[in-house]
Design an enzyme around this catalytic site. Structure first.
Site, PDB file in Angstrom:
ATOM      1  N   LYS A 150       0.829  -1.212   0.000  1.00 34.57           N
ATOM      2  CA  LYS A 150       0.000   0.000   0.000  1.00 34.57           C
ATOM      3  C   LYS A 150       0.865   1.265   0.000  1.00 34.57           C
ATOM      4  O   LYS A 150       0.658   2.176  -0.804  1.00 34.57           O
ATOM      5  CB  LYS A 150      -0.919  -0.002   1.220  1.00 34.57           C
ATOM      6  CG  LYS A 150      -1.810   1.231   1.327  1.00 34.57           C
ATOM      7  CD  LYS A 150      -2.636   1.212   2.609  1.00 34.57           C
ATOM      8  CE  LYS A 150      -1.761   1.481   3.815  1.00 34.57           C
ATOM      9  NZ  LYS A 150      -2.533   1.608   5.067  1.00 34.57           N
ATOM     10  N   ASP A 195      -6.041   0.739   0.887  1.00 34.22           N
ATOM     11  CA  ASP A 195      -6.316   0.926   2.309  1.00 34.22           C
ATOM     12  C   ASP A 195      -7.801   0.639   2.554  1.00 34.22           C
ATOM     13  O   ASP A 195      -8.549   0.294   1.637  1.00 34.22           O
ATOM     14  CB  ASP A 195      -5.908   2.322   2.778  1.00 34.22           C
ATOM     15  CG  ASP A 195      -6.806   3.401   2.200  1.00 34.22           C
ATOM     16  OD1 ASP A 195      -7.725   3.082   1.431  1.00 34.22           O
ATOM     17  OD2 ASP A 195      -6.590   4.571   2.530  1.00 34.22           O
TER      18      ASP A 195
END
Length: 217
Positions: free
Chosen positions: A138, A157
């Site tokens: 991420k 996320d």
């Protein structure tokens, strides 16, 4: 795969599309005209963002850079600037480790030069995840998007995952994101973006706007 929720957010996308494209062009400009120090600051920012507000993370980076400690300070000195982000002690150590990795034998920051040596975005992302403490898929995607390489990488996320569920791209928010599952969801997101005609980096900023009410970093 377009459902009612998509048509709701498509309307918002058409409203803010110029702002999204302006921001994406600014990201590309950072890479095109930015210095090694500029790119290092962007990478450092993405170390600070997990479980913290993006604005606070960028404020901390800006303050450290303005005071001259981002590129010279000890972890103890950096910690003083990180009260506005979570896990400040660990993140301060990660920033120092990153700086050591991105400093050449002459004491110069080489972050941009280093990443320019990779042929593909995939190679850059893999290296970040495998070698930079405190950064996962991420955060690596976040950095690459913020320097203009977000067309093919997802920043998965909880906000993005929640919206992907609402859009019926995935069935549920996974409890844990393994590498395999991250890539599977990323591929589904790529396919969906192609189907609806919204580039993936634009789509990411759109979903962030829906959560935060602004287009930031």
């Amino acid at each position: 795969m377009k459902n009612q929720y998509f048509y709701e957010i498509e309307k918002k996308y058409n409203e803010i599309k110029p702002d999204i494209e302006k921001r994406l062009n600014e990201y590309k400009e950072i890479w095109k005209n930015g210095t090694n120090e500029d790119i290092h600051a962007e990478l450092s920012f993405c170390i600070l963002t997990p479980q913290s507000k993006a604005r606070n993370a960028w404020k901390a980076i800006t303050n450290m850079r303005n005071d001259g400690v981002l590129f010279t300070g000890t972890s103890e000195e950096l910690t003083e600037y990180l009260n506005i982000v979570r896990f400040k002690n660990n993140k301060a150590k990660y920033l120092v480790l990153l700086r050591q990795q991105m400093t050449n034998k002459d004491g110069k920051i080489i972050t941009k030069d280093f990443f320019e040596s990779f042929k593909t975005v995939t190679e850059r992302r893999n290296w970040i995840v495998e070698n930079i403490k405190g950064m996962s898929w991420k955060e690596a995607g976040h950095f690459l998007r913020n320097v203009g390489f977000g067309q093919e990488v997802a920043i998965l996320d909880r906000h993005i995952l929640k919206n992907l569920v609402r859009l019926e791209v995935i069935n549920e928010i996974p409890k844990t994101l393994t590498k395999k599952l991250y890539f599977e969801i990323e591929e589904k997101m790529k396919k969906y973006c192609k189907e609806v005609g919204i580039p993936m980096d634009s789509f990411d900023l759109l979903l962030w706007y829906l959560e935060a009410g602004e287009i930031f970093k």
